[in-house]
Design a protein around this motif. Structure first.
Motif, PDB file in Angstrom:
ATOM      1  N   VAL B 232       1.050  -1.133  -0.012  1.00 18.30           N
ATOM      2  CA  VAL B 232       0.043  -0.074  -0.167  1.00 18.30           C
ATOM      3  C   VAL B 232       0.717   1.425   0.123  1.00 18.30           C
ATOM      4  CG1 VAL B 232      -2.118   1.162   1.193  1.00 18.30           C
ATOM      5  CG2 VAL B 232      -1.532  -1.453   1.519  1.00 18.30           C
ATOM      6  N   ASN B 233       0.466   2.037  -0.862  1.00 18.73           N
ATOM      7  CA  ASN B 233       1.282   3.425  -0.644  1.00 18.73           C
ATOM      8  C   ASN B 233       0.191   4.648  -1.124  1.00 18.73           C
ATOM      9  OD1 ASN B 233       3.267   5.274  -0.363  1.00 18.73           O
ATOM     10  ND2 ASN B 233       4.515   4.738  -2.535  1.00 18.73           N
ATOM     11  N   ASP B 234       0.440   5.528  -0.070  1.00 20.40           N
ATOM     12  CA  ASP B 234      -0.510   6.652  -0.174  1.00 20.40           C
ATOM     13  C   ASP B 234      -1.929   6.215  -0.611  1.00 20.40           C
ATOM     14  OD1 ASP B 234      -1.065   9.384  -0.059  1.00 20.40           O
ATOM     15  OD2 ASP B 234      -0.313   9.947  -2.034  1.00 20.40           O
ATOM     16  N   GLY B 235      -2.613   5.312   0.017  1.00 18.88           N
ATOM     17  CA  GLY B 235      -3.889   5.087  -0.153  1.00 18.88           C
ATOM     18  C   GLY B 235      -4.349   4.277  -1.545  1.00 18.88           C
ATOM     19  N   ARG B 236      -3.365   3.594  -2.006  1.00 24.01           N
ATOM     20  CA  ARG B 236      -3.585   2.681  -3.217  1.00 24.01           C
ATOM     21  C   ARG B 236      -2.613   1.687  -3.240  1.00 24.01           C
ATOM     22  NH1 ARG B 236      -3.115   7.749  -6.067  1.00 24.01           N
ATOM     23  NH2 ARG B 236      -5.006   8.372  -6.769  1.00 24.01           N
ATOM     24  N   ILE B 237      -3.069   0.710  -3.868  1.00 18.79           N
ATOM     25  CA  ILE B 237      -2.585  -0.652  -3.996  1.00 18.79           C
ATOM     26  C   ILE B 237      -1.264  -0.306  -4.956  1.00 18.79           C
ATOM     27  CG2 ILE B 237      -2.221  -3.079  -4.057  1.00 18.79           C
ATOM     28  CD1 ILE B 237      -3.688  -2.545  -1.737  1.00 18.79           C
ATOM     29  N   ASP B 238      -0.016  -0.457  -4.780  1.00 17.74           N
ATOM     30  CA  ASP B 238       1.116  -0.109  -5.281  1.00 17.74           C
ATOM     31  C   ASP B 238       1.467  -1.407  -6.500  1.00 17.74           C
ATOM     32  OD1 ASP B 238       2.457   2.275  -5.685  1.00 17.74           O
ATOM     33  OD2 ASP B 238       4.027   1.786  -4.421  1.00 17.74           O
ATOM     34  N   GLN B 239       1.260  -2.463  -5.637  1.00 19.23           N
ATOM     35  CA  GLN B 239       1.995  -3.664  -6.201  1.00 19.23           C
ATOM     36  C   GLN B 239       1.428  -4.950  -5.500  1.00 19.23           C
ATOM     37  OE1 GLN B 239       6.329  -3.659  -5.112  1.00 19.23           O
ATOM     38  NE2 GLN B 239       6.769  -5.097  -6.419  1.00 19.23           N
ATOM     39  N   LEU B 240       1.354  -5.966  -6.079  1.00 19.77           N
ATOM     40  CA  LEU B 240       1.053  -7.408  -5.444  1.00 19.77           C
ATOM     41  C   LEU B 240       2.122  -8.294  -5.719  1.00 19.77           C
ATOM     42  CD1 LEU B 240      -2.653  -7.862  -6.394  1.00 19.77           C
ATOM     43  CD2 LEU B 240      -1.954  -7.744  -4.105  1.00 19.77           C
ATOM     44  N   THR B 241       2.589  -8.956  -4.607  1.00 20.03           N
ATOM     45  CA  THR B 241       3.634  -9.880  -4.837  1.00 20.03           C
ATOM     46  C   THR B 241       2.985 -11.500  -4.191  1.00 20.03           C
ATOM     47  OG1 THR B 241       4.900  -8.037  -4.072  1.00 20.03           O
ATOM     48  CG2 THR B 241       5.952 -10.244  -4.223  1.00 20.03           C
ATOM     49  N   ARG B 242       3.013 -12.186  -5.218  1.00 20.76           N
ATOM     50  CA  ARG B 242       2.493 -13.403  -5.006  1.00 20.76           C
ATOM     51  C   ARG B 242       3.673 -14.427  -4.588  1.00 20.76           C
ATOM     52  NH1 ARG B 242      -2.146 -15.006  -4.051  1.00 20.76           N
ATOM     53  NH2 ARG B 242      -2.012 -17.120  -5.128  1.00 20.76           N
ATOM     54  N   ARG B 243       3.284 -15.320  -4.030  1.00 18.20           N
ATOM     55  CA  ARG B 243       4.270 -16.294  -3.416  1.00 18.20           C
ATOM     56  C   ARG B 243       4.762 -17.025  -4.560  1.00 18.20           C
ATOM     57  NH1 ARG B 243       5.732 -18.732   0.771  1.00 18.20           N
ATOM     58  NH2 ARG B 243       3.937 -17.890   2.105  1.00 18.20           N
ATOM     59  N   THR B 244       6.054 -17.631  -4.870  1.00 19.93           N
ATOM     60  CA  THR B 244       6.394 -18.350  -5.674  1.00 19.93           C
ATOM     61  C   THR B 244       6.795 -19.647  -5.077  1.00 19.93           C
ATOM     62  OG1 THR B 244       8.428 -17.174  -5.903  1.00 19.93           O
ATOM     63  CG2 THR B 244       6.985 -16.810  -7.346  1.00 19.93           C
ATOM     64  N   SER B 245       7.608 -19.629  -4.096  1.00 14.08           N
ATOM     65  CA  SER B 245       7.937 -20.907  -3.313  1.00 14.08           C
ATOM     66  C   SER B 245       7.088 -21.498  -2.868  1.00 14.08           C
ATOM     67  CB  SER B 245       9.106 -20.248  -2.430  1.00 14.08           C
ATOM     68  OG  SER B 245       8.469 -19.448  -1.517  1.00 14.08           O
ATOM     69  N   GLU B 246       7.359 -22.681  -2.216  1.00 15.30           N
ATOM     70  CA  GLU B 246       6.392 -23.490  -1.166  1.00 15.30           C
ATOM     71  C   GLU B 246       5.964 -22.702  -0.023  1.00 15.30           C
ATOM     72  OE1 GLU B 246       4.437 -26.591  -1.127  1.00 15.30           O
ATOM     73  OE2 GLU B 246       4.508 -25.840  -3.014  1.00 15.30           O
ATOM     74  N   PRO B 247       4.882 -22.723   0.372  1.00 22.82           N
ATOM     75  CA  PRO B 247       4.637 -22.033   1.720  1.00 22.82           C
ATOM     76  C   PRO B 247       5.387 -23.135   2.583  1.00 22.82           C
ATOM     77  CG  PRO B 247       2.592 -22.944   0.777  1.00 22.82           C
ATOM     78  CD  PRO B 247       3.817 -23.281  -0.456  1.00 22.82           C
ATOM     79  N   PRO B 248       5.932 -22.572   3.809  1.00 15.01           N
ATOM     80  CA  PRO B 248       6.231 -23.301   4.978  1.00 15.01           C
ATOM     81  C   PRO B 248       5.055 -23.875   5.542  1.00 15.01           C
ATOM     82  CG  PRO B 248       6.442 -21.020   5.426  1.00 15.01           C
ATOM     83  CD  PRO B 248       5.834 -21.047   4.015  1.00 15.01           C
ATOM     84  N   THR B 249       5.310 -25.180   5.866  1.00 14.09           N
ATOM     85  CA  THR B 249       4.195 -25.897   6.681  1.00 14.09           C
ATOM     86  C   THR B 249       3.901 -25.508   7.715  1.00 14.09           C
ATOM     87  OG1 THR B 249       5.896 -27.517   7.100  1.00 14.09           O
ATOM     88  CG2 THR B 249       4.319 -28.316   5.295  1.00 14.09           C
ATOM     89  N   ALA B 250       2.594 -25.260   8.426  1.00 11.40           N
ATOM     90  CA  ALA B 250       2.322 -24.796   9.391  1.00 11.40           C
ATOM     91  C   ALA B 250       2.907 -25.742  10.633  1.00 11.40           C
ATOM     92  CB  ALA B 250       0.726 -24.688   9.536  1.00 11.40           C
ATOM     93  N   GLY B 251       3.382 -24.801  11.566  1.00  9.66           N
ATOM     94  CA  GLY B 251       3.920 -25.504  12.655  1.00  9.66           C
ATOM     95  C   GLY B 251       5.098 -26.130  12.652  1.00  9.66           C
ATOM     96  N   SER B 252       5.933 -25.836  11.421  1.00 10.40           N
ATOM     97  CA  SER B 252       7.154 -26.546  11.210  1.00 10.40           C
ATOM     98  C   SER B 252       8.253 -26.323  12.280  1.00 10.40           C
ATOM     99  CB  SER B 252       7.551 -26.190   9.765  1.00 10.40           C
ATOM    100  OG  SER B 252       8.018 -24.871   9.898  1.00 10.40           O
ATOM    101  N   HIS B 253       7.816 -25.160  12.729  1.00 11.44           N
ATOM    102  CA  HIS B 253       8.513 -24.632  14.050  1.00 11.44           C
ATOM    103  C   HIS B 253       8.120 -25.229  15.120  1.00 11.44           C
ATOM    104  CE1 HIS B 253      12.152 -22.180  14.618  1.00 11.44           C
ATOM    105  NE2 HIS B 253      11.746 -21.985  15.825  1.00 11.44           N
ATOM    106  N   ARG B 254       9.019 -25.224  16.082  1.00  8.83           N
ATOM    107  CA  ARG B 254       8.717 -25.657  17.419  1.00  8.83           C
ATOM    108  C   ARG B 254       8.832 -27.032  17.720  1.00  8.83           C
ATOM    109  NH1 ARG B 254       3.869 -25.488  20.879  1.00  8.83           N
ATOM    110  NH2 ARG B 254       5.385 -24.677  22.481  1.00  8.83           N
TER     111      ARG B 254
END
Ligand SMILES: Nc1ncnc2c1ncn2[C@@H]1O[C@H](COP(=O)(O)OP(=O)(O)OP(=O)(O)O)[C@@H](O)[C@H]1O
Ligand SMILES: [Mg+2]
Lengths: 400, 254
Positions: B232-254
């Motif tokens: 977001v920049n000055d009240g507008r959406i400037d740019q959208l970044t989509r994930r390209t890599s695999e999302p980390p699995t939930a709770g992979s940490h701990r």
């Protein structure tokens, strides 16, 4: 959410106790001052109750309260007795006379002279001696409470003993309470104490001295007008109001039932003195102190919780629900504060019972205090509620 | 002028339907001289089943945007549908009920009520929905246990550490199983490690096909947990970044 509202209130103990204290103090002040006021004002006519069961009091028509000295002529008695429907009529003396004690000190006494024949109108409670002893020569009975404090005898003079000729006592020397057998002087005339009595506290602070009417008028300064009132009972079946009307018409005197005379006396003190205003001020002060302390504390309490109310609002609590929570908090604090205050007043009243202090908690007084606390709580919560109404749920995302 | 077009190469993942659709949404605070335009026409599709982050410089309108999405603030213009509902059609109390039934909130300031116990705090959304306190608190305790806060239900939130408090706040946001979870700076009061764990928790708990998660953040250490990042920049959406890599699995940490 109601349970949570109450937990929020109790959980903030500093503010909670502050609110309780404020409300408790307000209800204490209101109920206690009102009770003292009622107690004090009922003393203005306590003597009428003390005289006891008569149907009518007949007195000077310009007399506005029972202690006012406006005596009647002796002929009034016969005139009243002559009115149809009067079964019995007896004279009553009530006046302030000076008593002289053996050490030479003087004390104003409220002397009551009751009917010689029937001894009607005597004190409610006799502590020593018997009422019939008043028929003995020079006999008087004195009030036990005041006798301890005001009619003090030299310790050197044993009860019942007569000072030897020429014997004198130091007025500042050690004292003992008056006892049966002691001799005092009333207006320079001999009076022998034959008994001790207890009487209702009245507005007259002077110690009460009972005697019979015929003797009382010998103590009183000589005058054609010495009779304070005529006490009347009606023949059976006679309506006292109608009789009062007839006595008024035939004698030109005032005639009132005891209750009406009490109210007339009360009315005089209420309208002619600053007493109601003074107590009114004290009661109003209690009210405003309550508003100030409890209201302030409650408002602060709400302010402290405003961000949580805001979070609740964001999470979907309706404004009404939040207002209900605030109202409940105010109500709970009010009930507890009132209980605290009234509890303290009752303890105070029990403590004061039978003592010098006038205290009479009519059943209306707790209701008045409750009403006042309710108003305080409403005033206190209105500001808080306004804050809750104005609360913008979007503010939850504002970092504070 | 940048337009709200995805800049990341690769096809956008079509798997998920749009949960929230914004077209030309505007918002101005105040009027006249002192008017501040916070949103100047926001076009954005927030997919269901994903975690969307709103990032951007201070004052660009992020908080204003999620407040509008969550039904806390009304928009001035444009179109908005949240799970098909146009929030502008709801009157104030209906809107409150809609929030109660559909939205979970996580605040930067945790806003836990200190006079209430941890489980009572968590139970609030259920109690607001009319569930009894007893039942709601039991469910809160179950949820707290799964968040590693077993046995802490009775204590005061003040007795917990910052990270624990934020986990309590997460429990409160999730207990009624809302379709939309909005978080404003959920990690800014936490240190890096705790922040990352808390974000993983949010991600793991809430990215389900019929759910949407919107997180406002400055914290670049958690950007990798987003499926979409809207700049977001000055009240507008400037740019959208989509994930390209695999999302980390939930709770992979701990
Ligand atoms: N209630 C309000 N009244 C007036 N102006 C406001 C209000 N809320 C926000 N603004 C203004 O709108 C603009 C956007 O604010 P917003 O809080 O959405 O920014 P933000 O991106 O969340 O910033 P930050 O990262 O600092 O939290 C700012 O200029 C702000 O001053
Ligand atoms: Mg912000």
């Amino acid at each position: 959410m109601w349970r949570f509202a109450i937990k929020m209130l109790f959980g903030d103990s500093a503010k909670f106790y502050g609110i309780l204290l404020g409300l408790g103090f307000a209800s204490l002040l209101i109920a206690q001052q009102a009770s003292i006021f009622v107690g004090l004002m009922s003393r203005t006519f306590a003597f009428i109750g003390e005289v006891g069961h008569v149907d009518l009091w007949v007195f000077d028509p310009t007399q506005s309260y029972v202690d006012e000295p406006k005596p009647l002529r002796a002929t009034a008695l016969e005139r009243v007795r002559g009115v149809t429907g009067v079964e019995w009529a007896a004279p009553l003396y009530k006046g302030l006379l000076v008593a002289t004690l053996p050490d030479g000190s003087r004390q104003v006494c409220d002397v009551i002279g009751i009917d010689d024949d029937t001894l009607a109108g005597g004190p409610a409670e006799i502590v020593a001696g018997s009422l019939a002893d008043l028929r003995q020569p020079d006999a008087v009975m004195v009030e036990v409470g005041s006798s301890q404090q005001q009619l003090r005898f030299p310790e050197a003079l044993p009860p019942g003993a007569v000072p030897a000729p020429g014997q004198s006592f130091d007025p500042k020397g050690p004292k003992r309470p008056v006892e049966v057998g002691d001799i005092i002087e009333l207006n320079e005339r001999r009076a022998r104490v034959v008994g001790l009595v207890k009487c209702a506290e009245t507005f007259v602070a002077a110690p009460t001295v009972y005697t019979v009417y015929s003797r009382a008028i010998t103590y009183a300064p000589p005058s054609r007008r010495v009779m304070s009132a005529v006490l009347v009972t009606a023949v059976e079946g006679q309506d006292p109001d109608a009789l009062a009307e007839r006595i008024r018409a035939e004698t030109g005197l005032a005639a009132l039932k005891p209750h009406d005379y009490s109210m007339r006396t009360l009315g005089y003190w209420m309208s002619e003195t600053g007493i109601p205003i003074n107590f009114g001020i004290a009661i109003a002060l209690g009210f405003f102190v309550g508003v100030a302390i409890a209201g302030q504390m409650f408002y602060n309490f709400t302010l402290d919780n405003l961000r949580y109310f805001g979070a609740f609002k964001a999470m979907g609590a309706s404004t009404w629900k939040l207002l209900g929570m605030v109202a409940l908090q105010a109500l709970v604090a009010g009930v507890l504060g009132l209980g605290l205050g009234l509890g303290a007043v009752s303890a105070f009243g029990l403590n004061a019972a039978g003592g010098k202090l006038a205290f009479k908690m009519l059943w209306q007084i707790p209701l008045i205090a409750a009403g006042a606390v309710l108003v305080i709580c409403i005033l206190a919560s209105v500001l808080s509620m306004w804050k809750v109404i104005r609360l913008d749920p979007a503010d939850v995302f504002k970092s504070s | 002028m940048a337009t709200a077009t995805p800049t990341t190469s690769g096809a956008p993942t079509p798997a998920h339907a749009t949960a929230i659709r914004l077209r030309g949404v505007t918002k101005t605070f105040g009027r006249g001289e002192s008017a501040v335009t916070a949103l100047r026409g926001i076009d954005l599709d927030i997919p269901a089943g994903e975690l969307t982050m709103l990032v951007g410089p201070s004052g660009c309108g992020k908080t204003t945007l999620i407040s509008i999405l969550a039904g806390l603030l009304s928009r001035d213009g444009g179109d908005l549908a949240v799970f098909g509902t146009d929030l502008a059609t709801l009157r104030r109390d209906r809107l409150a009920a809609w929030r109660r039934d559909n939205v979970g909130f996580i605040f930067q300031q945790f806003n836990l009520v200190p006079q209430l116990s941890v489980s009572e705090n968590v139970s609030v959304p259920l109690v607001l929905k009319g569930e009894s306190v007893g039942a709601a608190v039991r469910r809160a305790d179950e949820l707290l246990a799964t968040l590693g806060l077993e046995g802490r239900g009775k204590s005061s939130p003040l007795k917990l550490s910052g990270g624990q408090q934020q986990r309590v706040a997460i429990a409160r946001a999730l207990i009624h199983d809302p379709r939309l979870l909005v978080c404003d700076e959920p990690t800014s009061a936490l240190d890096a490690e705790l922040g990352r764990r808390v974000m993983e928790l949010i991600r793991g708990r809430s990215t389900r096909p019929d759910r949407a998660v919107v997180v406002v953040t400055h914290d670049d250490r958690i950007f990798h947990l987003a499926d979409t990042i809207a700049h977001v920049n000055d009240g507008r959406i400037d740019q959208l970044t989509r994930r390209t890599s695999e999302p980390p699995t939930a709770g992979s940490h701990r």
